[in-house]
Design a protein around this motif. Structure first.
Motif, PDB file in Angstrom:
ATOM      1  N   ASN A   3       8.694   1.508  12.957  1.00 51.51           N
ATOM      2  CA  ASN A   3       8.063   1.572  11.642  1.00 51.51           C
ATOM      3  C   ASN A   3       6.995   0.481  11.543  1.00 51.51           C
ATOM      4  OD1 ASN A   3       9.778   3.630  10.824  1.00 51.51           O
ATOM      5  ND2 ASN A   3      11.277   2.224   9.917  1.00 51.51           N
ATOM      6  N   ILE A   4       6.015   0.737  10.688  1.00 43.42           N
ATOM      7  CA  ILE A   4       4.983  -0.266  10.421  1.00 43.42           C
ATOM      8  C   ILE A   4       5.207  -0.750   8.993  1.00 43.42           C
ATOM      9  CG2 ILE A   4       2.514  -0.650  10.163  1.00 43.42           C
ATOM     10  CD1 ILE A   4       2.080   1.556  12.243  1.00 43.42           C
ATOM     11  N   VAL A   5       5.469  -2.032   8.858  1.00 42.91           N
ATOM     12  CA  VAL A   5       5.806  -2.599   7.550  1.00 42.91           C
ATOM     13  C   VAL A   5       4.650  -3.493   7.099  1.00 42.91           C
ATOM     14  CG1 VAL A   5       7.475  -4.047   6.321  1.00 42.91           C
ATOM     15  CG2 VAL A   5       8.264  -2.557   8.187  1.00 42.91           C
ATOM     16  N   LEU A   6       4.072  -3.157   5.950  1.00 45.35           N
ATOM     17  CA  LEU A   6       2.932  -3.933   5.452  1.00 45.35           C
ATOM     18  C   LEU A   6       3.409  -4.907   4.392  1.00 45.35           C
ATOM     19  CD1 LEU A   6       0.243  -1.119   5.123  1.00 45.35           C
ATOM     20  CD2 LEU A   6       0.793  -2.567   7.105  1.00 45.35           C
ATOM     21  N   CYS A   7       2.989  -6.139   4.539  1.00 47.44           N
ATOM     22  CA  CYS A   7       3.424  -7.168   3.596  1.00 47.44           C
ATOM     23  C   CYS A   7       2.211  -7.931   3.086  1.00 47.44           C
ATOM     24  CB  CYS A   7       4.444  -8.041   4.332  1.00 47.44           C
ATOM     25  SG  CYS A   7       4.188  -9.788   4.463  1.00 47.44           S
ATOM     26  N   GLY A   8       2.363  -8.575   1.939  1.00 50.01           N
ATOM     27  CA  GLY A   8       1.274  -9.397   1.406  1.00 50.01           C
ATOM     28  C   GLY A   8       1.324  -9.440  -0.107  1.00 50.01           C
ATOM     29  N   PHE A   9       0.426 -10.252  -0.661  1.00 48.72           N
ATOM     30  CA  PHE A   9       0.395 -10.494  -2.096  1.00 48.72           C
ATOM     31  C   PHE A   9      -0.024  -9.234  -2.843  1.00 48.72           C
ATOM     32  CE2 PHE A   9      -0.946 -12.632  -6.027  1.00 48.72           C
ATOM     33  CZ  PHE A   9       0.071 -13.561  -6.155  1.00 48.72           C
ATOM     34  N   ILE A  30       5.408   5.603   2.950  1.00 47.34           N
ATOM     35  CA  ILE A  30       6.223   5.336   1.759  1.00 47.34           C
ATOM     36  C   ILE A  30       5.779   4.014   1.128  1.00 47.34           C
ATOM     37  CG2 ILE A  30       8.549   4.761   0.887  1.00 47.34           C
ATOM     38  CD1 ILE A  30       9.715   6.760   2.768  1.00 47.34           C
ATOM     39  N   ASP A  31       5.524   4.082  -0.167  1.00 44.88           N
ATOM     40  CA  ASP A  31       5.245   2.884  -0.956  1.00 44.88           C
ATOM     41  C   ASP A  31       6.566   2.489  -1.619  1.00 44.88           C
ATOM     42  OD1 ASP A  31       2.727   1.630  -2.909  1.00 44.88           O
ATOM     43  OD2 ASP A  31       4.768   1.619  -3.641  1.00 44.88           O
ATOM     44  N   MET A  32       7.072   1.324  -1.259  1.00 42.08           N
ATOM     45  CA  MET A  32       8.425   0.956  -1.718  1.00 42.08           C
ATOM     46  C   MET A  32       8.523   0.874  -3.245  1.00 42.08           C
ATOM     47  SD  MET A  32      10.852  -2.218  -0.581  1.00 42.08           S
ATOM     48  CE  MET A  32      10.918  -1.792   1.142  1.00 42.08           C
ATOM     49  N   ASP A  33       7.493   0.346  -3.896  1.00 43.35           N
ATOM     50  CA  ASP A  33       7.538   0.273  -5.367  1.00 43.35           C
ATOM     51  C   ASP A  33       7.665   1.681  -5.958  1.00 43.35           C
ATOM     52  OD1 ASP A  33       7.332  -2.500  -5.572  1.00 43.35           O
ATOM     53  OD2 ASP A  33       5.157  -2.499  -5.819  1.00 43.35           O
ATOM     54  N   GLN A  34       6.880   2.614  -5.423  1.00 44.22           N
ATOM     55  CA  GLN A  34       6.927   3.993  -5.953  1.00 44.22           C
ATOM     56  C   GLN A  34       8.254   4.656  -5.633  1.00 44.22           C
ATOM     57  OE1 GLN A  34       3.509   6.135  -4.572  1.00 44.22           O
ATOM     58  NE2 GLN A  34       2.103   4.952  -5.861  1.00 44.22           N
ATOM     59  N   TRP A  35       8.781   4.352  -4.461  1.00 50.09           N
ATOM     60  CA  TRP A  35      10.082   4.919  -4.038  1.00 50.09           C
ATOM     61  C   TRP A  35      11.166   4.467  -5.016  1.00 50.09           C
ATOM     62  CZ3 TRP A  35      14.855   3.192  -2.077  1.00 50.09           C
ATOM     63  CH2 TRP A  35      15.567   4.087  -1.272  1.00 50.09           C
ATOM     64  N   ILE A  36      11.131   3.186  -5.378  1.00 50.41           N
ATOM     65  CA  ILE A  36      12.112   2.652  -6.333  1.00 50.41           C
ATOM     66  C   ILE A  36      11.906   3.294  -7.709  1.00 50.41           C
ATOM     67  CG2 ILE A  36      12.780   0.555  -7.616  1.00 50.41           C
ATOM     68  CD1 ILE A  36      12.276  -1.037  -5.000  1.00 50.41           C
ATOM     69  N   LEU A  75       5.315   1.703   5.881  1.00 51.78           N
ATOM     70  CA  LEU A  75       5.983   1.297   4.653  1.00 51.78           C
ATOM     71  C   LEU A  75       5.214   0.153   4.003  1.00 51.78           C
ATOM     72  CD1 LEU A  75       8.592   1.455   2.949  1.00 51.78           C
ATOM     73  CD2 LEU A  75       9.632  -0.134   4.569  1.00 51.78           C
ATOM     74  N   SER A  76       4.692   0.415   2.808  1.00 54.23           N
ATOM     75  CA  SER A  76       4.081  -0.718   2.097  1.00 54.23           C
ATOM     76  C   SER A  76       5.148  -1.300   1.182  1.00 54.23           C
ATOM     77  CB  SER A  76       2.817  -0.292   1.351  1.00 54.23           C
ATOM     78  OG  SER A  76       3.136   0.438   0.213  1.00 54.23           O
ATOM     79  N   THR A  77       5.389  -2.594   1.336  1.00 53.26           N
ATOM     80  CA  THR A  77       6.456  -3.254   0.585  1.00 53.26           C
ATOM     81  C   THR A  77       5.905  -3.769  -0.745  1.00 53.26           C
ATOM     82  OG1 THR A  77       5.960  -5.364   1.658  1.00 53.26           O
ATOM     83  CG2 THR A  77       7.629  -3.978   2.695  1.00 53.26           C
TER      84      THR A  77
END
Ligand code: SKM
Length: 166
Positions: A3-9, A30-36, A75-77
């Motif tokens: 998986n590719i996990v994107l992190c940052g401000f 998958i955008d984690m905020d939208q998934w939640i 995955l954008s966190t």
């Protein structure tokens, strides 16, 4: 592929870059905020207002556990997800973590009209951005497997990450 996990401000471009990257690499995005939000049936701002931040962080922890069990994801966190060493460890088991490193001025510009961020809905918004950015940047840098210059155009950022992964 991992998986590719994107992190940052907040405002560094994780969602936009992630969507483009997933197209380039033909992976699922998958955008984690939208998934939640989808699973909760309410916006993150409502979750913060109704339940508080700690409740949201638990949802984030659960999201990391579940999504790390999937394969072939970009995955954008959320902006705070990878500040937790536990979340970072879980996501790294099946993924590579990329920090989108954007300068403060670019972040301020992108967040200028964004009312969706509960942590920034306060009278001293500018100071809050500076404080959180200064606190968080070293932590993001520590947790990232790779650091990408996110001041470039979206296509260039996505292209750089795609090149690492192919
Ligand atoms: O996950 C959301 C939420 O608003 C918290 C956050 C943060 O802590 O930076 C960023 C957003 O992506």
């Amino acid at each position: 592929m991992k998986n590719i996990v994107l992190c940052g401000f907040m405002g560094c471009g994780k969602s936009t870059v992630g969507r483009r990257l997933a197209q380039i690499l033909k992976m699922d995005f998958i955008d984690m905020d939208q998934w939640i939000e989808k699973r909760q049936g309410r916006r993150i701002s409502a979750i913060f207002a109704q339940e508080g931040e700690a409740f949201f962080r638990n949802l984030e922890r659960e999201a990391c556990r579940q999504l790390s069990g999937q394969q072939g994801l970009v995955l954008s966190t959320g902006g705070g997800t990878l500040l937790s060493a536990e979340n970072a460890g879980v996501l790294r088991r099946t993924g590579t973590i990329f920090l989108l490193d954007a300068p403060l001025a670019a972040i301020r510009e992108r967040l200028k009209n964004d009312k969706s961020r509960p942590l920034l809905q306060r009278p001293d918004r500018d100071e809050a951005i500076l404080r959180l950015y200064t606190e968080r940047l070293p932590l993001y840098r520590e947790v990232a497997d790779h650091i990408v210059n996110a001041a470039q155009p979206i296509g260039a950022v996505a292209g750089e990450i795609a090149a690492y992964c192919s």
